[in-house]
Design an enzyme around this catalytic site. Structure first.
Site, PDB file in Angstrom:
ATOM      1  N   GLU A 139       0.846  -1.198   0.000  1.00 40.68           N
ATOM      2  CA  GLU A 139       0.000   0.000   0.000  1.00 40.68           C
ATOM      3  C   GLU A 139       0.875   1.240   0.000  1.00 40.68           C
ATOM      4  O   GLU A 139       2.005   1.203   0.492  1.00 40.68           O
ATOM      5  CB  GLU A 139      -0.873   0.029   1.270  1.00 40.68           C
ATOM      6  CG  GLU A 139      -1.874  -1.084   1.319  1.00 40.68           C
ATOM      7  CD  GLU A 139      -2.576  -1.162   2.663  1.00 40.68           C
ATOM      8  OE1 GLU A 139      -2.496  -0.202   3.457  1.00 40.68           O
ATOM      9  OE2 GLU A 139      -3.203  -2.217   2.912  1.00 40.68           O
ATOM     10  N   LYS A 141       2.131   4.473   1.556  1.00 45.82           N
ATOM     11  CA  LYS A 141       2.170   4.946   2.943  1.00 45.82           C
ATOM     12  C   LYS A 141       1.837   6.435   2.914  1.00 45.82           C
ATOM     13  O   LYS A 141       2.656   7.271   2.528  1.00 45.82           O
ATOM     14  CB  LYS A 141       3.536   4.693   3.569  1.00 45.82           C
ATOM     15  CG  LYS A 141       3.556   5.028   5.051  1.00 45.82           C
ATOM     16  CD  LYS A 141       4.791   4.468   5.724  1.00 45.82           C
ATOM     17  CE  LYS A 141       4.752   4.633   7.220  1.00 45.82           C
ATOM     18  NZ  LYS A 141       4.601   6.007   7.674  1.00 45.82           N
ATOM     19  N   ASP A 143       1.022  10.187   3.946  1.00 44.00           N
ATOM     20  CA  ASP A 143       1.651  11.047   4.940  1.00 44.00           C
ATOM     21  C   ASP A 143       0.613  11.971   5.560  1.00 44.00           C
ATOM     22  O   ASP A 143       0.464  13.125   5.173  1.00 44.00           O
ATOM     23  CB  ASP A 143       2.778  11.850   4.284  1.00 44.00           C
ATOM     24  CG  ASP A 143       3.766  12.343   5.321  1.00 44.00           C
ATOM     25  OD1 ASP A 143       3.618  11.975   6.503  1.00 44.00           O
ATOM     26  OD2 ASP A 143       4.673  13.090   4.941  1.00 44.00           O
ATOM     27  N   TYR A 251      -7.180   1.979   5.619  1.00 43.40           N
ATOM     28  CA  TYR A 251      -6.200   0.929   5.358  1.00 43.40           C
ATOM     29  C   TYR A 251      -6.354  -0.299   6.232  1.00 43.40           C
ATOM     30  O   TYR A 251      -5.574  -1.238   6.073  1.00 43.40           O
ATOM     31  CB  TYR A 251      -4.766   1.449   5.371  1.00 43.40           C
ATOM     32  CG  TYR A 251      -4.331   2.195   6.615  1.00 43.40           C
ATOM     33  CD1 TYR A 251      -4.279   1.572   7.848  1.00 43.40           C
ATOM     34  CD2 TYR A 251      -3.933   3.532   6.523  1.00 43.40           C
ATOM     35  CE1 TYR A 251      -3.870   2.255   8.976  1.00 43.40           C
ATOM     36  CE2 TYR A 251      -3.530   4.233   7.652  1.00 43.40           C
ATOM     37  CZ  TYR A 251      -3.500   3.593   8.863  1.00 43.40           C
ATOM     38  OH  TYR A 251      -3.102   4.266   9.972  1.00 43.40           O
ATOM     39  N   LYS A 338      10.393   2.709   3.494  1.00 42.62           N
ATOM     40  CA  LYS A 338      10.471   4.166   3.380  1.00 42.62           C
ATOM     41  C   LYS A 338      11.211   4.608   2.125  1.00 42.62           C
ATOM     42  O   LYS A 338      12.125   3.924   1.661  1.00 42.62           O
ATOM     43  CB  LYS A 338      11.195   4.722   4.610  1.00 42.62           C
ATOM     44  CG  LYS A 338      10.375   4.690   5.880  1.00 42.62           C
ATOM     45  CD  LYS A 338       9.287   5.735   5.838  1.00 42.62           C
ATOM     46  CE  LYS A 338       8.699   6.071   7.177  1.00 42.62           C
ATOM     47  NZ  LYS A 338       9.535   6.811   8.083  1.00 42.62           N
ATOM     48  N   CYS A 432      31.993  43.056   7.643  1.00 48.80           N
ATOM     49  CA  CYS A 432      30.585  42.761   7.901  1.00 48.80           C
ATOM     50  C   CYS A 432      29.723  43.434   6.830  1.00 48.80           C
ATOM     51  O   CYS A 432      29.890  44.629   6.571  1.00 48.80           O
ATOM     52  CB  CYS A 432      30.198  43.289   9.282  1.00 48.80           C
ATOM     53  SG  CYS A 432      28.426  43.256   9.574  1.00 48.80           S
ATOM     54  N   CYS A 435      27.882  46.476   8.810  1.00 46.89           N
ATOM     55  CA  CYS A 435      28.539  47.623   9.453  1.00 46.89           C
ATOM     56  C   CYS A 435      29.992  47.805   9.025  1.00 46.89           C
ATOM     57  O   CYS A 435      30.676  48.698   9.508  1.00 46.89           O
ATOM     58  CB  CYS A 435      28.479  47.484  10.972  1.00 46.89           C
ATOM     59  SG  CYS A 435      29.587  46.229  11.614  1.00 46.89           S
ATOM     60  N   CYS A 450      30.982  38.982  12.986  1.00 45.77           N
ATOM     61  CA  CYS A 450      31.251  40.397  12.824  1.00 45.77           C
ATOM     62  C   CYS A 450      31.789  40.876  14.167  1.00 45.77           C
ATOM     63  O   CYS A 450      31.243  40.554  15.224  1.00 45.77           O
ATOM     64  CB  CYS A 450      29.949  41.115  12.488  1.00 45.77           C
ATOM     65  SG  CYS A 450      29.987  42.866  12.887  1.00 45.77           S
ATOM     66  N   CYS A 456      27.237  47.288  15.262  1.00 41.64           N
ATOM     67  CA  CYS A 456      26.698  46.757  14.006  1.00 41.64           C
ATOM     68  C   CYS A 456      25.173  46.863  14.003  1.00 41.64           C
ATOM     69  O   CYS A 456      24.509  46.383  14.923  1.00 41.64           O
ATOM     70  CB  CYS A 456      27.117  45.301  13.849  1.00 41.64           C
ATOM     71  SG  CYS A 456      26.393  44.500  12.409  1.00 41.64           S
TER      72      CYS A 456
HETATM   73  S1  IVH Z   1      -0.931   0.069   8.474  1.00 44.16           S
HETATM   74  C1  IVH Z   1       0.110  -1.662  13.060  1.00 44.16           C
HETATM   75  N1  IVH Z   1      -1.072   1.285   6.165  1.00 44.16           N
HETATM   76  O1  IVH Z   1       2.007   4.868   9.090  1.00 44.16           O
HETATM   77  C2  IVH Z   1       0.100  -0.414  12.252  1.00 44.16           C
HETATM   78  N2  IVH Z   1      -0.283   2.533   8.008  1.00 44.16           N
HETATM   79  O2  IVH Z   1       4.360   4.239  10.630  1.00 44.16           O
HETATM   80  C3  IVH Z   1      -0.602  -0.631  10.934  1.00 44.16           C
HETATM   81  N3  IVH Z   1       0.246   4.855   7.459  1.00 44.16           N
HETATM   82  O3  IVH Z   1       0.485   5.114  12.235  1.00 44.16           O
HETATM   83  C4  IVH Z   1      -0.572   0.582  10.098  1.00 44.16           C
HETATM   84  N4  IVH Z   1      -0.311   4.765   5.359  1.00 44.16           N
HETATM   85  O4  IVH Z   1      -0.468   6.531  10.340  1.00 44.16           O
HETATM   86  C5  IVH Z   1      -0.748   1.399   7.463  1.00 44.16           C
HETATM   87  N5  IVH Z   1      -1.306   2.210   4.048  1.00 44.16           N
HETATM   88  C6  IVH Z   1      -0.983   2.322   5.342  1.00 44.16           C
HETATM   89  C7  IVH Z   1      -0.511   3.536   5.879  1.00 44.16           C
HETATM   90  C8  IVH Z   1      -0.159   3.605   7.224  1.00 44.16           C
HETATM   91  C9  IVH Z   1       0.150   5.532   6.326  1.00 44.16           C
HETATM   92  C10 IVH Z   1       0.771   5.430   8.730  1.00 44.16           C
HETATM   93  C11 IVH Z   1      -0.128   5.237   9.909  1.00 44.16           C
HETATM   94  C12 IVH Z   1       0.722   4.582  10.964  1.00 44.16           C
HETATM   95  C13 IVH Z   1       2.098   4.903  10.484  1.00 44.16           C
HETATM   96  C14 IVH Z   1       3.079   3.883  10.983  1.00 44.16           C
END
Ligand code: IVH
Length: 699
Positions: A139, A141, A143, A251, A338, A432, A435, A450, A456
């Site tokens: 999935e 991730k 933000d 999710y 990540k 400077c 000044c 300076c 200054c």
């Molecule tokens: S699953 C047991 N799926 O990432 C935790 N988390 O670093 C299961 N997050 O607190 C989390 N997208 O806020 C999951 N597709 C995704 C996500 C996701 C973002 C965030 C979530 C979590 C944090 C963990």
């Protein structure tokens, strides 16, 4: 009888009721139909906007439709549809957030950053299960912020933040206003409890629009979409969140998943059928397939409508997930893969040197503007001359910029191959830029300064701003913009001039943007600030190295200003948490005549404080002794030894001199020990020192 009569009565009234209801019911039906039509259009648009990233109507048209629905709801609050995207119910701000304990803790994810780490993660999962996992679900991730949603018999009832994972805050009022969130789930009327977790985020386009609007209104902007989403959810007033372009992406289903669904991808599809947006997902059968998807997303992420910071790799089979379970606070069945921090190349057009309060020169790079992690970056700090040398950067270079800790932009490196032939070296200015005083850069140091001190203008301005700041003299009614203006007009040069402003009242009133009222307010704030405390006053002077806690230590040690002014280096060094450098800086500050003049002028103007009680040290066992600590002690750090000596009444100095009474020497004592021996200063070894502490109950 009674029953009957009343029944007749009832029939009669209900007859009339029904009759009147009949006509008003028709009217209601019409309103409801209007509301339903508007809700459906808004829903369709939300989907097009948030999911397809392809709006079908303009923002203006959208707002118009929302307003139309809002008006209908205001006129007919009893007819508000449960799935209305507008929250007019309970429009009053909440007094505070309610804490809610999570039934199942909201845990976080472990991280991997490369194929090796990921392969290790997958191997451990396989080994633990004793089978080869043949399906992963990947999935995006997202933000944003994790939230848990509760539905009862298909109706949305509660939203809670992650909080510390065990207890979160009730943000139902805000989440209810999220446009893409289904408030009623078709087909879930029989499911008593349903818990869905997911991410609340602000899409990039909405974030930029929000910031543009804030800028136009002269308000503060958000650094990134995540902060904007967090700030929106942290509102007690739902109307604010309602006006923010938030979106929810599910999710996981943590309670209430129908029995037949046995995979994570199946759960995500089910969420989709219920009307939720979900985090986009894909299936992978091998590490290679995960790698391919990861590479693809890194390449295309900038085109996504929202920010992501990686992938989440999950074991797809929910049965296997349950068997894998958790290791402390992280699942063994999922990990975050990540992305490397986003770096964007751009050109360094120029470097300007800024002069700070204590004279430090900071090189600030001017960049061809670029967007990094959703934020436009056109300036970047190069920190100091040492950093410029480390990077080997020149003006005209293409540089890679990323955002450290997600906020402050940084140059991570120079793209050497792209250096233009006319690139210019970044030179420390000889004088400077403000000044023209000489610059000092001691051998081996990274910070250039300076030497103009309070001569200054840049340092004067910074010193003024520091002086009035909240933690210093706290002159609330005198904002830094006015202060700089007065400085530029020549009305205020030193901090002491602030207390002469009342003589200029007539003149101040005539300034544009300033009136009778604001002048009175400003002058009275200045007047009030005259009564201060010694620690505040010392801090306000802006002596290099003297922050709030050092100012407090000085005040406590010496009790009043004069003894600090008179203190020699040794006395200053004997103050807890003051080392050689700061002691020297305080000493020098009070040896400069212009500083003494300013201090005197402040006191003459009426600035005053109460003297503080100083500890009476004369009766302490080591009173009158001056110690030096050197070498490595086995039982404690040098600072701890220093504190213990001070507690016993000794002064502790940084260097050995004729005034030194005793030298505490640990292992590997060097030049200080030699000097002590030369001067005949008594040397105390650690064992003796510990014995001494024990005898005074200080061990
Ligand atoms: S699953 C047991 N799926 O990432 C935790 N988390 O670093 C299961 N997050 O607190 C989390 N997208 O806020 C999951 N597709 C995704 C996500 C996701 C973002 C965030 C979530 C979590 C944090 C963990």
């Amino acid at each position: 009888m009674h029953t009957n009569q009343s029944r007749i009565m009832n029939t009669q009234t209900s007859f009339f009721d029904d009759a009147s209801k009949d006509s008003s019911a028709k009217a209601d039906d019409k309103i409801i139909a209007q509301m339903r039509a508007l809700i459906e259009v808004l829903k369709r648009h939300n989907h097009a906007y948030y999911v397809m990233d392809a709006p079908t109507i303009s923002d203006g048209e959208y707002d118009g439709l929302r307003r139309e629905l809002m008006t209908l709801e205001e006129q007919h609050p009893d007819l508000i549809q449960p799935d209305s995207p507008i929250n007019t119910v309970g429009g009053e701000p909440l007094p505070f957030f309610t804490q809610v304990a999570h039934e199942v803790p909201m845990l976080s994810l472990g991280n991997v950053f490369n194929a090796d780490d990921l392969s290790g993660f997958l191997r451990r999962a396989n080994e633990r299960l004793g089978v080869v996992i043949d399906e992963y679900e990947m999935e995006l991730k997202l933000d944003g912020l994790a939230v848990s949603l509760k539905y009862q018999y298909g109706q949305f009832i509660q939203a809670v933040t992650r909080g510390d994972g065990q207890v979160g805050e009730d943000i139902t009022h805000n989440v209810r206003t999220i446009r893409n969130l289904p408030l009623t789930l078709a087909g879930c009327e029989q499911i008593k409890r349903l818990e869905i977790r997911g991410e609340v985020l602000m899409p990039k386009a909405g974030f930029e629009k929000l910031n543009r609007e804030s800028t136009a209104r002269g308000e503060k902007t958000f650094a990134n979409p995540r902060n904007a989403a967090a700030g929106s959810l942290r509102q007690l007033n739902a109307a604010i969140a309602a006006a923010r372009p938030l979106a929810f992406f599910g999710y996981s289903v943590n309670d209430g998943l129908p029995d037949g669904i046995t995979t994570q991808s199946g759960a995500m599809q089910w969420l989709g059928q219920l009307g939720f947006e979900t985090a986009p997902f894909e299936i992978a059968k091998s590490l290679d397939e995960i790698q391919a998807f990861y590479a693809h997303i890194i390449k295309t992420r900038s085109q996504l409508p929202f920010e992501i910071d990686g992938l989440v790799i999950k074991v797809n089979d929910l049965g296997l997930q349950a068997r894998l379970g958790f290791l402390s606070r992280e699942p063994r069945w999922a990990t975050a893969y990540k992305f490397p921090a986003e770096t964007v190349p751009t050109r360094l057009i120029d470097v300007e040197w800024q002069v700070g309060r204590t004279g430090t020169l900071t090189p600030v790079g001017r960049l061809e503007p670029i967007t990094v992690g959703g934020v436009t970056v056109s300036n970047v700090t190069l920190h100091n001359f040492g950093e410029v040398e480390r990077l080997g950067v020149m003006i005209g270079d293409m540089v890679n910029v990323h955002r450290a800790g997600d906020v402050i932009p940084k140059v991570s490196g120079v793209i050497g191959e792209l250096r233009p032939t006319d690139a210019k070296p970044i030179l420390l200015p000889k004088a400077c830029p403000v000044c023209q005083s000489p610059i000092s850069l001691p051998e081996g140091e990274a910070l250039a300064r300076c030497t103009g001190g309070l001569y200054c203008a840049a340092q004067q301005q910074e010193a003024l701003i520091h002086f009035v700041s909240r933690r210093a003299m706290d002159i609330d009614g005198l904002g830094s913009q006015w202060l700089i203006k007065f400085f530029e007009m020549g009305l205020v040069r030193t901090v002491a001039d602030i207390y002469k402003l009342h003589k200029q009242a007539e003149h101040l009133i005539t300034l544009e943007g300033m009136g009778d009222k604001s002048v009175t307010k400003m002058l009275s704030a200045i007047e009030t600030s005259k009564q201060t405390t010694l620690p505040r006053f010392i801090f306000a002077l802006g002596i290099r190295g003297v922050g709030e806690s050092t100012a407090l230590s000085l005040a406590q040690q010496f009790g009043d200003l004069q003894p600090i002014i008179d203190a020699d280096l040794q006395a200053l060094q004997a103050v807890p948490d003051i080392g050689e450098v700061t002691a020297q800086s305080i000493y020098d500050f009070f040896r400069a005549s212009h500083n003494i003049e300013v201090v005197q002028a402040l006191i003459e103007a009426g600035v005053h404080w109460q003297a503080m009680d100083t500890p009476d040290k004369s009766s302490l066992p080591l009173a009158g002794e001056t110690w030096v600590v050197t070498g490595t002690l086995g039982s404690m750090g040098r600072d701890e030894a220093k504190d213990k000596l001070i507690a016993l009444g000794a002064k502790v100095a940084g260097s050995v001199s004729a005034k030194t009474t005793r030298l505490l020497a640990g292992e590997k004592a060097g030049s200080k020990l030699e000097k002590a021996q030369k001067l005949g200063v008594a040397v105390v070894l650690e064992d003796e020192f510990l014995a001494l502490l024990t005898s005074y109950d200080q061990a």
